[in-house]
Design a protein around this motif. Structure first.
Motif, PDB file in Angstrom:
ATOM      1  N   LYS A 265      29.303  22.277 111.363  1.00 39.45           N
ATOM      2  CA  LYS A 265      30.444  23.184 111.214  1.00 39.45           C
ATOM      3  C   LYS A 265      31.359  22.733 110.073  1.00 39.45           C
ATOM      4  O   LYS A 265      31.897  23.556 109.328  1.00 39.45           O
ATOM      5  N   ARG A 266      31.529  21.428 109.953  1.00 38.16           N
ATOM      6  CA  ARG A 266      32.383  20.888 108.900  1.00 38.16           C
ATOM      7  C   ARG A 266      31.799  21.213 107.525  1.00 38.16           C
ATOM      8  O   ARG A 266      32.522  21.648 106.613  1.00 38.16           O
ATOM      9  N   VAL A 267      30.504  21.023 107.361  1.00 37.25           N
ATOM     10  CA  VAL A 267      29.869  21.269 106.066  1.00 37.25           C
ATOM     11  C   VAL A 267      29.844  22.762 105.751  1.00 37.25           C
ATOM     12  O   VAL A 267      30.144  23.184 104.624  1.00 37.25           O
ATOM     13  N   ILE A 268      29.489  23.593 106.732  1.00 42.42           N
ATOM     14  CA  ILE A 268      29.495  25.039 106.517  1.00 42.42           C
ATOM     15  C   ILE A 268      30.899  25.522 106.160  1.00 42.42           C
ATOM     16  O   ILE A 268      31.080  26.434 105.349  1.00 42.42           O
ATOM     17  N   GLY A 269      31.905  24.874 106.755  1.00 44.30           N
ATOM     18  CA  GLY A 269      33.282  25.252 106.492  1.00 44.30           C
ATOM     19  C   GLY A 269      33.802  24.819 105.132  1.00 44.30           C
ATOM     20  O   GLY A 269      34.951  25.102 104.791  1.00 44.30           O
ATOM     21  N   GLY A 270      32.972  24.110 104.358  1.00 46.65           N
ATOM     22  CA  GLY A 270      33.357  23.742 103.001  1.00 46.65           C
ATOM     23  C   GLY A 270      33.800  22.311 102.816  1.00 46.65           C
ATOM     24  O   GLY A 270      34.214  21.930 101.717  1.00 46.65           O
ATOM     25  N   ALA A 271      33.686  21.495 103.886  1.00 46.83           N
ATOM     26  CA  ALA A 271      34.173  20.120 103.809  1.00 46.83           C
ATOM     27  C   ALA A 271      33.051  19.093 103.696  1.00 46.83           C
ATOM     28  O   ALA A 271      33.243  17.922 104.028  1.00 46.83           O
ATOM     29  N   GLY A 272      31.879  19.514 103.226  1.00 43.94           N
ATOM     30  CA  GLY A 272      30.781  18.572 103.027  1.00 43.94           C
ATOM     31  C   GLY A 272      31.008  17.712 101.797  1.00 43.94           C
ATOM     32  O   GLY A 272      31.931  17.961 101.002  1.00 43.94           O
ATOM     33  N   PRO A 273      30.164  16.705 101.601  1.00 47.93           N
ATOM     34  CA  PRO A 273      30.363  15.786 100.470  1.00 47.93           C
ATOM     35  C   PRO A 273      30.330  16.449  99.101  1.00 47.93           C
ATOM     36  O   PRO A 273      31.011  15.995  98.182  1.00 47.93           O
ATOM     37  N   CYS A 274      29.556  17.535  98.968  1.00 48.40           N
ATOM     38  CA  CYS A 274      29.366  18.119  97.628  1.00 48.40           C
ATOM     39  C   CYS A 274      29.639  19.615  97.562  1.00 48.40           C
ATOM     40  O   CYS A 274      29.272  20.256  96.570  1.00 48.40           O
ATOM     41  N   ASN A 275      30.262  20.199  98.589  1.00 46.86           N
ATOM     42  CA  ASN A 275      30.485  21.657  98.583  1.00 46.86           C
ATOM     43  C   ASN A 275      31.177  22.129  97.311  1.00 46.86           C
ATOM     44  O   ASN A 275      30.699  23.040  96.620  1.00 46.86           O
ATOM     45  N   ALA A 276      32.324  21.543  97.016  1.00 48.15           N
ATOM     46  CA  ALA A 276      33.109  21.998  95.869  1.00 48.15           C
ATOM     47  C   ALA A 276      32.341  21.794  94.565  1.00 48.15           C
ATOM     48  O   ALA A 276      32.351  22.661  93.678  1.00 48.15           O
ATOM     49  N   GLN A 277      31.655  20.673  94.448  1.00 46.49           N
ATOM     50  CA  GLN A 277      30.895  20.376  93.240  1.00 46.49           C
ATOM     51  C   GLN A 277      29.777  21.385  93.022  1.00 46.49           C
ATOM     52  O   GLN A 277      29.565  21.865  91.897  1.00 46.49           O
ATOM     53  N   ARG A 278      29.045  21.711  94.095  1.00 47.61           N
ATOM     54  CA  ARG A 278      27.916  22.635  93.962  1.00 47.61           C
ATOM     55  C   ARG A 278      28.388  24.025  93.514  1.00 47.61           C
ATOM     56  O   ARG A 278      27.808  24.631  92.602  1.00 47.61           O
ATOM     57  N   VAL A 279      29.432  24.540  94.152  1.00 49.16           N
ATOM     58  CA  VAL A 279      29.904  25.880  93.820  1.00 49.16           C
ATOM     59  C   VAL A 279      30.522  25.904  92.426  1.00 49.16           C
ATOM     60  O   VAL A 279      30.309  26.848  91.652  1.00 49.16           O
ATOM     61  N   GLU A 280      31.271  24.878  92.078  1.00 49.62           N
ATOM     62  CA  GLU A 280      31.882  24.826  90.750  1.00 49.62           C
ATOM     63  C   GLU A 280      30.825  24.770  89.655  1.00 49.62           C
ATOM     64  O   GLU A 280      30.954  25.426  88.611  1.00 49.62           O
ATOM     65  N   HIS A 281      29.759  24.003  89.899  1.00 46.76           N
ATOM     66  CA  HIS A 281      28.675  23.914  88.921  1.00 46.76           C
ATOM     67  C   HIS A 281      28.008  25.276  88.749  1.00 46.76           C
ATOM     68  O   HIS A 281      27.700  25.690  87.621  1.00 46.76           O
ATOM     69  N   ARG A 282      27.810  25.984  89.865  1.00 42.27           N
ATOM     70  CA  ARG A 282      27.189  27.318  89.785  1.00 42.27           C
ATOM     71  C   ARG A 282      28.121  28.292  89.069  1.00 42.27           C
ATOM     72  O   ARG A 282      27.668  29.128  88.270  1.00 42.27           O
ATOM     73  N   ARG A 283      29.420  28.196  89.343  1.00 40.52           N
ATOM     74  CA  ARG A 283      30.378  29.075  88.682  1.00 40.52           C
ATOM     75  C   ARG A 283      30.377  28.822  87.171  1.00 40.52           C
ATOM     76  O   ARG A 283      30.358  29.767  86.373  1.00 40.52           O
ATOM     77  N   ALA A 284      30.397  27.558  86.778  1.00 38.05           N
ATOM     78  CA  ALA A 284      30.412  27.224  85.355  1.00 38.05           C
ATOM     79  C   ALA A 284      29.145  27.708  84.664  1.00 38.05           C
ATOM     80  O   ALA A 284      29.202  28.247  83.540  1.00 38.05           O
TER      81      ALA A 284
END
Length: 319
Positions: A265-284
């Protein structure tokens, strides 16, 4: 026969729903959600292993890794195409991914700390994907089921590649063997979470089973994966990090310990070790590639105009 009855009869006879067939809005929405999440997972899933392409220990390993990451990109394209047959727009789906409005598999929010992670992802993550996806080759929605046939063949090859890498490392130095064990310890429980929450807490399983989108429940697939993986771990010479893991003669399956669902639940909710990094890389990547998409559209428009202007004029009537 009414449209709803015809749809339900097609499902009951184990036949495929095709894009031009009538389908309930809820079925269409469910298929778009599932296919989009699957496509997003393939695209985001390029990142953890892609990080090791420039650091692969040999040219052979680099070539294998390049081919695998390229395969994952292709899988994403197949799946986005399948979603488009339901009326979804690929650009809109990408926008939902990079804005956080659609999810991807939680497994890709963990870091790849050593090259052994590349092998363990192939063995455990792709192994779990195969358990999940092979039944989808019989999914009730035709374009999705047909896309899964090729995807599963390639995922099976990826799983064998990962296992071969680990076998090679386990025959190497003590440091390499410790590296493999460490990676196994870190990826085992997230791999079990890939099948989703337990059946009693899964909001979509019952309806997806009724529509034959899914053929097995989350817990059935998780058990199948554990039963498949334990003998492979024994052959490999690694210990799976579960003190409760043991064979149950009465059930004919392995018993295994409780999964920490709060972690999922924590990871799905966006608090995993790399959530922000993965999405930011895809956005860039999406923003950096805008000029390529614009150039491709301009090229296609130019050639369409050229083809239309080159059409021969209609013959004049002769008096």
């Amino acid at each position: 026969m009414e449209l709803t009855e015809r749809f339900e009869d097609t499902i009951a006879r184990d036949q495929r729903i095709e894009p031009r067939d009538w389908m309930p809005d809820a079925y269409r929405a469910t298929m778009i959600r599932q296919i989009a999440q699957h496509a997003h997972s393939e695209i985001i899933g390029m990142q953890p292993e892609g990080n090791w392409i420039t650091r692969a220990p040999s040219l052979r390993r680099k070539a294998i890794l390049l081919a695998k990451v390229q395969d994952e990109a292709g899988h994403g394209m197949y799946l986005y195409s399948a979603a488009e047959t339901l009326g979804a727009d690929r650009t809109e789906l990408t926008g939902k991914l990079i804005s956080g409005r659609q999810k991807y598999s939680s497994i890709f929010n963990y870091p790849t700390l050593t090259f052994a992670d590349v092998g363990v992802i192939g063995w455990l993550v792709d192994g779990a994907a195969i358990c999940n996806q092979v039944p989808l080759c019989r999914s009730s929605y035709g374009p999705y089921a047909r896309a899964m046939i090729r995807i599963c063949k390639e995922e099976s090859f990826h799983q064998r590649q990962g296992y071969e890498l680990l076998l090679t490392m386990m025959r190497g130095t003590d440091a390499q063997r410790r590296m493999v064990q460490d990676a196994t310890d870190r990826w085992w429980w997230p791999s079990l979470m890939m099948f989703g929450p337990p059946d009693g807490e899964s909001p979509n399983t019952a309806q997806s089973m009724a529509w034959k989108i899914k053929r097995h429940t989350n817990d059935e697939l998780r058990q199948r994966f554990v039963d498949m993986t334990v003998p492979q771990a024994d052959a490999l010479g690694v210990r799976l990090p579960d003190p409760d893991l043991r064979w149950n003669d009465r059930r004919g399956h392995y018993d295994f310990g409780a999964v920490d669902w709060s972690e999922l639940k924590r990871v799905i909710g966006g608090a995993g070790p790399c959530n922000a990094q993965r999405v930011e890389h895809r956005r860039a990547a999406h923003e950096d590639g805008a000029w390529v998409r614009e150039a491709a559209l301009a090229y296609a428009a130019k050639h369409t105009e050229g083809a239309e202007s080159a059409e021969p004029a209609a013959p004049r009537e002769v008096a």
